[in-house]
Structures are given as C-alpha cells and as structure tokens.
Design an enzyme around this catalytic site. Structure first.
Site, short mmCIF file in Angstrom:
data_model
loop_
_atom_site.label_atom_id
_atom_site.label_comp_id
_atom_site.label_asym_id
_atom_site.label_seq_id
_atom_site.Cartn_x
_atom_site.Cartn_y
_atom_site.Cartn_z
N HIS A 27 50.32 29.47 48.28
CA HIS A 27 49.11 29.79 47.55
C HIS A 27 49.85 28.62 46.68
O HIS A 27 50.26 28.73 45.33
CB HIS A 27 49.04 31.45 47.12
CG HIS A 27 48.77 32.41 47.22
ND1 HIS A 27 50.06 33.07 49.12
CD2 HIS A 27 47.44 32.54 47.92
CE1 HIS A 27 49.37 34.36 49.46
NE2 HIS A 27 48.11 34.19 48.97
N HIS A 73 43.53 28.84 45.53
CA HIS A 73 44.26 29.96 45.25
C HIS A 73 44.78 30.40 46.75
O HIS A 73 46.21 30.79 46.35
CB HIS A 73 43.39 31.78 45.21
CG HIS A 73 43.71 33.09 45.66
ND1 HIS A 73 44.60 33.94 44.66
CD2 HIS A 73 44.37 33.57 47.08
CE1 HIS A 73 45.52 34.25 45.27
NE2 HIS A 73 44.53 34.78 46.63
N GLU A 77 51.63 58.93 38.81
CA GLU A 77 52.61 59.35 40.06
C GLU A 77 52.18 57.97 40.63
O GLU A 77 53.97 57.76 40.11
CB GLU A 77 51.78 59.69 41.24
CG GLU A 77 51.89 61.63 40.51
CD GLU A 77 50.21 61.66 40.17
OE1 GLU A 77 48.99 60.68 40.00
OE2 GLU A 77 49.79 62.71 39.64
N HIS A 117 45.58 70.54 48.17
CA HIS A 117 47.52 70.30 47.81
C HIS A 117 48.44 70.58 49.12
O HIS A 117 49.74 71.53 48.40
CB HIS A 117 47.60 71.86 46.61
CG HIS A 117 46.85 71.67 44.85
ND1 HIS A 117 45.43 70.85 44.82
CD2 HIS A 117 47.38 71.30 43.77
CE1 HIS A 117 45.90 70.99 43.77
NE2 HIS A 117 46.63 70.80 43.28
C1 LIG Z 1 47.55 44.91 46.32
C2 LIG Z 1 46.77 44.65 46.49
N1 LIG Z 1 45.63 43.94 47.13
C3 LIG Z 1 44.77 42.50 47.98
C4 LIG Z 1 45.95 41.64 47.61
C5 LIG Z 1 45.12 39.97 48.58
N2 LIG Z 1 45.17 39.30 47.72
C6 LIG Z 1 45.56 38.47 46.71
S1 LIG Z 1 46.05 37.44 45.96
C7 LIG Z 1 44.70 38.35 45.38
C8 LIG Z 1 43.29 37.74 44.31
C9 LIG Z 1 44.52 38.36 43.57
O1 LIG Z 1 43.99 37.43 42.24
P1 LIG Z 1 43.99 36.98 40.98
O2 LIG Z 1 45.57 38.13 40.34
O3 LIG Z 1 43.41 36.48 39.95
O4 LIG Z 1 45.37 35.53 41.69
P2 LIG Z 1 45.00 33.85 41.41
O5 LIG Z 1 43.56 33.59 42.26
O6 LIG Z 1 44.29 33.76 39.79
O7 LIG Z 1 46.02 33.06 42.15
C10 LIG Z 1 44.04 39.38 46.50
C11 LIG Z 1 43.00 40.06 46.50
C12 LIG Z 1 47.28 42.14 47.01
N3 LIG Z 1 48.19 41.25 47.84
N4 LIG Z 1 47.77 43.27 46.65
#
Ligand SMILES: Cc1ncc(C[n+]2csc(CCOP(=O)(O)OP(=O)(O)O)c2C)c(N)n1
Ligand SMILES: [Mg+2]
Length: 678
Positions: free
Chosen positions: A50, A281, A428, A490
């Site tokens: 990334h 990304h 939680e 529950h």
């Molecule tokens: C809980 C969770 N859901 C989905 C993902 C998959 N995922 C990794 S990065 C991302 C997008 C994140 O966007 P952003 O925080 O804006 O990062 P940027 O593209 O700006 O680096 C997703 C959906 C993850 N790592 N964790």
C-alpha cells in the site's frame, strides 16, 4: 492557488501536487521523500502493498517524528516514551521507513527489501512481536485508534499512581478515513472525549479516498465535527504544509482535551498519474509510475539508497530524545516507588497474592457456598484486587450483573484517575480494544465484563489480543440458557465453540466457587493471550470440597471417580458439572458406577500429556454435557460418545424449564449412560 479543500478529485490533486513539487526542496521535504522512496522501492520489490498512505502522510509523520514524538531509537522499550500507533495499518511501510530512518536496530535496509516476505519483520501489516517499536498489531481498521485510547488511559492511571516524573507521555495515532468510518471509532472517540484524554493526539489522514474510490460515495458526515461533539479539540491543516503541521502539533501539546488534526493530504503524493486516486491505495505503482514519482519528488537515487546526509538528519531526529531518556532514568533511579514501578511495568506479579488466594480457597471448602459463578468471581476479586495492585476493572454498563466491582475501587473520571475501575458504557468493542491498550502499555492488568453473548461485539479485539498475546481478562457472565427469561438473544450457544477455535485464547468455564477462584489464578498468570472467564447467572453447589493445588490448571480432571470400574465417563463444564454429579449419584444408587470429569478449559487439557489425558478420559464410553452447541466436543468424546447440549438457539423461560425443554437434565444423562451400557 488551489485551496486545500479542492483536492478530492484527481485533477485537483494533481494540480495541487504540481504546485507543491514546484517549491524548492527543504531538508524536511527530503526527509519525507526518503519515506516515499523507501515505500516505493519496498512495494515495487514485493510487487504488492500500500504505497498511497505512506506517500500521503510522509510529511506529517516527518514533522511528528522530527520535532514532537518523544522517543529514543536506541531504546524501544523506554517506559516513558510516547506511543505511536499506525491505526491505518495497511500503510505499514510508513512505520517501517520511520523506524529504519530514525535508526532503530532490527529494521535495516535488508528488512525493507524483504517487505511482506515470510519471516520478515516488515510484514504486510505491522505485527506487534516483529519489532519492539511496533506498539501493536494493526490492520483491522479502527482498532488502532480504539486501542490507543486504552494506552492513553493507562498513561493517566499510572501517572496518578506514580506521578508525572515517571509517567508523562503522549499517545499519537495515524488514522485513515477507513478508521473513522468504522463503528468502533465512535465508541473509542466518545470514551476518550468523556475522559478528557488530552494526551491522545490523532492525525487523520484526510485524503478522502478509500478502496472503492472517493469517500463521498459513502460518507456525508464531517468526522471532525463528530469528534468535536465527543469533546475533542479539532483542527484542519494542509497535510503537506510543514509549518502548518508544526503549528498544529505544537497546539496539540497544550490541549486539555483529546486532539484530532485532520491532515488534508493527497494519497500517493508524488506519483504523477496515480496521486489523489484509489489506484495508489493498495497496489504497486508499477515501474514507469514509480520511476516518474521519484523524478517528480527530486529523488535521483538508486533503489533502497538513502544519501548519508538524509540519514544524518533522520538519526538526529531518532536520538533527539536520548537526553530526556537519560534524565528520566536518573529520576527513576531515585524514585521512592521505583521497585513497584519496575515490577508492574515488567509485568511481574506481586508477592503474597498466591497465599491470599490459597487462604480464600481453603475458606471455601469450609463454607461450601452455593453461589453463581459470577458471584464467586466477585468474591475472588475481593481477594485479588487488594493483593494485585495493577488490576484495573470495568464493565460495559453491566457492573451489577457482571459483579466486576469490589469495595475500594473508585471509578475513573476526567478529574480523577487515582482509580481502578472504568465505566466503559455500552461499548463492548471499545472496551475490549481499550483493555488491549491498557495491557499493551504495560503496568496494568485489565479485566472487563459484559454478558457472554455480547462477546460477539468484542470479537475483533479479542482476536487481536490473541494474535498479540495480550493479557486481558474478560468476565463473561450469563453464560448459557441458564440465564433464563431474557431469551435467545441473550443466550450464548455457539460462543464457547467459537472461542475454543480461536488460537491463543484461554476459555475457562468453572463449575463452582473453588474452580472460579482457580480460573482467576490461571487468568492472572496467563501472559500468552486473553482469558475468558465464562460465568453463570444461576447458583451452583460447591463441588470441589478439597482445594489443594489448582486442578483447573490441567484443563480437565476427575472430580469424582467411579466406585470401581467406570461404566461411563461424564465430562461436563460449568453449571452442568453439578448435573453430572447428580446423575452420578442416581446411577450409583442403581449400582452403575460412573466418573465425572470437570473440564473448565479445553485449551489447558489439550496441552496435557497423552498419559494424563487418557487417565482422565478413561476407556469407558463418554458423555459430554454442556448447555451449548456440541461443535468441537467430538475431540474428547470419541466416535461412540454422546453429547447432551444445545442444537439450536434457546428460548425465553425460567432456567429450569429451559433445561427440561432442551433435554439437558440429570434424567437425560442417566438415560444416555444406561443406553450405552446395554
Ligand atoms: C475492519 C477492516 N475492514 C476492511 C479492511 C480492508 N481495507 C484495508 S484499507 C481499506 C480502505 C481504507 O481507506 P483509508 O483508511 O481511507 O485508507 P487510504 O486508502 O486513504 O490509505 C479497507 C477497506 C480492513 N483492513 N479492516
Ligand atoms: Mg483515505
């Protein structure tokens, strides 16, 4: 001039980028470009990763690490260092580049060259155990931020106890759009605002891009306003303007509230075509774009080459805290609470607590109380809380049900952190993540309560605790259909099986007050992952009448041997052990001799040698009894074993009626033994 609000589209981003890149290179920009270049090289070498986020946040991180973050690259474990959490864990190269450039051992250029490869410390996402300066495992978005809230709470709690000459540091977080979209950001943000955790500083990588494209496709709220509403101090800055970043971070040092700085950035900053787009990304830029990016950034060097003068600037940043650390060590050396501080920070248990628990367990065998195991847990806490000063309790708004509070524990508040109990509210996931942060910070052992069924809401944090091997203790009451009238929403059914399936989680479902005390002892000693104490709402009789040793530590043991040859072995956990004992008595009256095995922890039993396991399980047919689904029980019951438990969801009715209705009864056990015997 393009304003900072204009960079959401690729065209606007590229225009703004061109404008910034046309400015003369400053030493700081070159330092930031070193992060970008190393990111490009590592991602190109791995052919995946990334690049966008590290390239976008390189400038803000440089300002933070060069001028504000309190650290000394010579000692990653300095207790009073600022904590730095990369909540947007996909941008792992940002952290690795920072650690490398600032001069930490164990993050050499070779490590960056093996980014994302087997056994590399530079794993795809930051992994806690890979390098001592990686404060936590991140990647599941939002959790870094929520865990950092726990770290910031730990700082306040310990500062109240040991004074700010020993404990006085900040917790910095880099969070992305994704972290702020996640629900847990709400729980964590609200809790931090409520507690006025003013030494928590979040840098939001406000690039308005996530994987699917622009965040306008799915986001309409302004996260800054949301956090302001939680009681945070907020500010917007151009994330590529060094002076603005510096001013914002200087302002953050004086805040009386947690701080969120929205750093307006261009994702993939420097990439001529992909900057400002989701295309940067999560994939390598590709040879041509990578080359062009370096050219645009004014970085003419070979891959993985950082000029000596850039290293020099970075090493200066990395050793900037050395004097502060030495002064701190001197203060520690003469501090009156030094021994206690060192003990708790090293995670060593105090003297005397084992003896206190032994005396308590001995008293239980005298008084033989009939108690719900949640009540027995509270009684154990009445002994443990005074004896183990680092215990910090709490509950997600179920204190009176979880019985997690004992006398002498004050609740923490914004005005008072001389406290040992956290009212987490109905949060939680936020609680479990904060507990991880409390534990990761060091100096504290967190426990927190909710209903067992709502462990579902905490599962992602329990999973990270397991992955990181964090000592967090979950007090999970109302553990089965035995909770009765509240009904199937529950009543946990599949939860025991699901947590038994999760690596490094210790599930403990004690059968009576003695076993509950043992479960607490085991949990407090367990430093290899979270412990789950699965406790009943309803009362159980005293079953363990001799409390020598800690039988539960072997996971399962013969509670009552058969008088003579075993006709069957009944294996049960928790509240069902009492049923098994009743069935045993009934069968004995008919001349059928069975053994009862109490199995509070499958994980611990699985660790025993084959000889012990065989001795406990015996050769006779086995009957398993647990008011939950039978998934996983075949491991102990064998091919001809019988399981008595649940096959679907529960129902709303008094507990005794439900046990009858679902056939988890003494009669069912007796019938199963007899059937097998024939
Ligand atoms: C809980 C969770 N859901 C989905 C993902 C998959 N995922 C990794 S990065 C991302 C997008 C994140 O966007 P952003 O925080 O804006 O990062 P940027 O593209 O700006 O680096 C997703 C959906 C993850 N790592 N964790
Ligand atoms: Mg983003």
């Amino acid at each position: 001039m393009a304003s900072i609000g204009d960079i959401s589209g690729n065209e606007a981003a590229l225009a703004r980028q061109a404008e910034i890149l046309s400015q003369p290179l400053t030493a700081e920009r070159v330092m930031a470009n070193a992060i970008r270049a190393l990111t490009i090289d590592s991602v190109e070498t791995a052919k995946c990763g990334h690049p966008g986020m590290p390239m976008g946040m390189a400038d803000a991180s440089t300002v933070l690490w060069k001028q504000f973050l309190k650290y000394d690259a010579a000692d990653a474990s300095w207790w009073d260092r600022d904590r730095f959490v990369l909540s947007a864990g996909h941008g792992s190269m940002l952290l690795y580049a920072l650690l490398h450039l600032s001069g930490y051992e164990g993050m050499g250029i070779e490590q960056l060259k093996t980014f994302r490869q087997l056994h590399s410390v530079a794993a795809g996402h930051p992994e806690y155990h890979e390098h001592p300066a990686i404060e936590m495992t991140t990647g599941p978005l939002g959790q870094g931020l929520a865990t950092a809230v726990g770290m910031a709470m730990a700082e306040r709690l310990l500062a109240a106890k040991f004074g700010k000459s020993l404990v006085n540091h900040r917790t910095y977080v880099i969070a992305g759009d994704g972290c702020l979209m996640e629900g847990v950001s709400h729980e964590a943000g609200a809790l931090a605002g409520h507690l006025k955790l003013n030494k928590l500083v979040v840098l939001w990588d406000d690039n308005r891009i996530s994987i699917d494209g622009g965040t306008e496709m799915s986001v309409s709220e302004d996260p800054l306003k949301r956090f302001a509403n939680y009681g945070w101090a907020t500010k917007r800055v151009d994330g590529h303007d060094f002076e603005a970043l510096q001013a914002a971070l200087a302002w953050a040092q004086r805040s009386t509230r947690p701080v969120m700085i929205a750093c307006k950035t261009i994702i993939g900053f420097g990439a001529p075509a992909k900057a400002g787009t989701a295309g940067s990304h999560g994939a390598a830029l590709g040879g041509a774009e990578a080359q062009a990016a370096k050219l645009a950034l004014g970085w003419p060097h070979l891959p993985f080459h950082v000029p000596a003068e850039v290293y020099k600037d970075w090493h200066e940043a990395g050793s900037r805290g050395a004097g502060t650390r030495r002064a701190w060590l001197k203060r520690l050396a003469k501090h009156p609470q030094r021994a206690e501080f060192e003990r708790v920070m090293a995670g060593k248990l105090p003297e005397g607590w084992v003896e206190a628990m032994s005396a308590y367990k001995a008293s239980l065998t005298e008084t033989r109380p009939k108690l719900a195991t949640r009540q027995a847990s509270q009684k154990a806490l009445e002994v443990l809380v005074p004896a183990v000063a680092e215990l910090v309790g709490g509950s997600a708004d179920l204190t009176g049900s979880n019985l997690t509070l004992v006398k002498g524990m004050a609740g923490a508040s914004a005005d008072n952190f001389a406290a040992r109990y956290i009212y987490y509210g109905v949060r939680e996931f936020g609680m479990a993540a904060a507990m991880n942060g409390l534990a990761l910070h060091g100096g504290l052992i967190p426990y927190g309560g909710t209903f067992f069924v709502f462990s579902d809401y905490m599962r992602p944090a329990i999973r990270l605790a397991a992955l990181m091997r964090v000592r967090a203790i979950h007090v999970l009451t109302h553990d089965s259909i035995g909770l009765g009238e509240d009904g199937p929403t529950h009543q946990p059914i599949e939860h025991l099986a699901s947590f038994r399936a999760m690596p490094n989680v210790l599930v403990l479902r004690p059968a009576d007050a003695v076993e509950t005390a043992e479960a607490w002892e085991i949990a407090i000693r367990n430093t290899t992952g979270p412990s789950l104490l699965v406790l009943s709402r309803q009362a159980v009789p005293a079953l363990r009448l001799v409390a020598n040793g800690c039988k539960s530590a072997r996971g399962a043991y013969v509670l009552a041997e058969a008088e003579g040859k075993r006709a069957a072995t009944i294996i049960a956990t928790g509240t069902e052990v009492a049923l098994a004992m009743e069935a045993r008595a009934k069968l004995a009256a008919e001349g059928i001799q069975v053994a009862v095995v109490s199995a509070p922890s499958f994980e611990l039993f699985a660790q025993q040698d084959a000889g012990y396991q065989a001795e406990v399980l015996g050769n006779a047919r086995r009957i398993g009894v647990e008011a939950a689904c039978g998934f996983g029980w075949e491991r102990w019951l064998g091919a001809d074993g019988v399981f008595i438990g649940m096959t679907g969801f529960g129902a709303s009715a008094p507990a005794e009626i439900l046990y009858e209705h679902f056939g988890i009864t003494e009669a069912a056990i007796v019938a199963a033994v007899k059937k097998e015997g024939n």
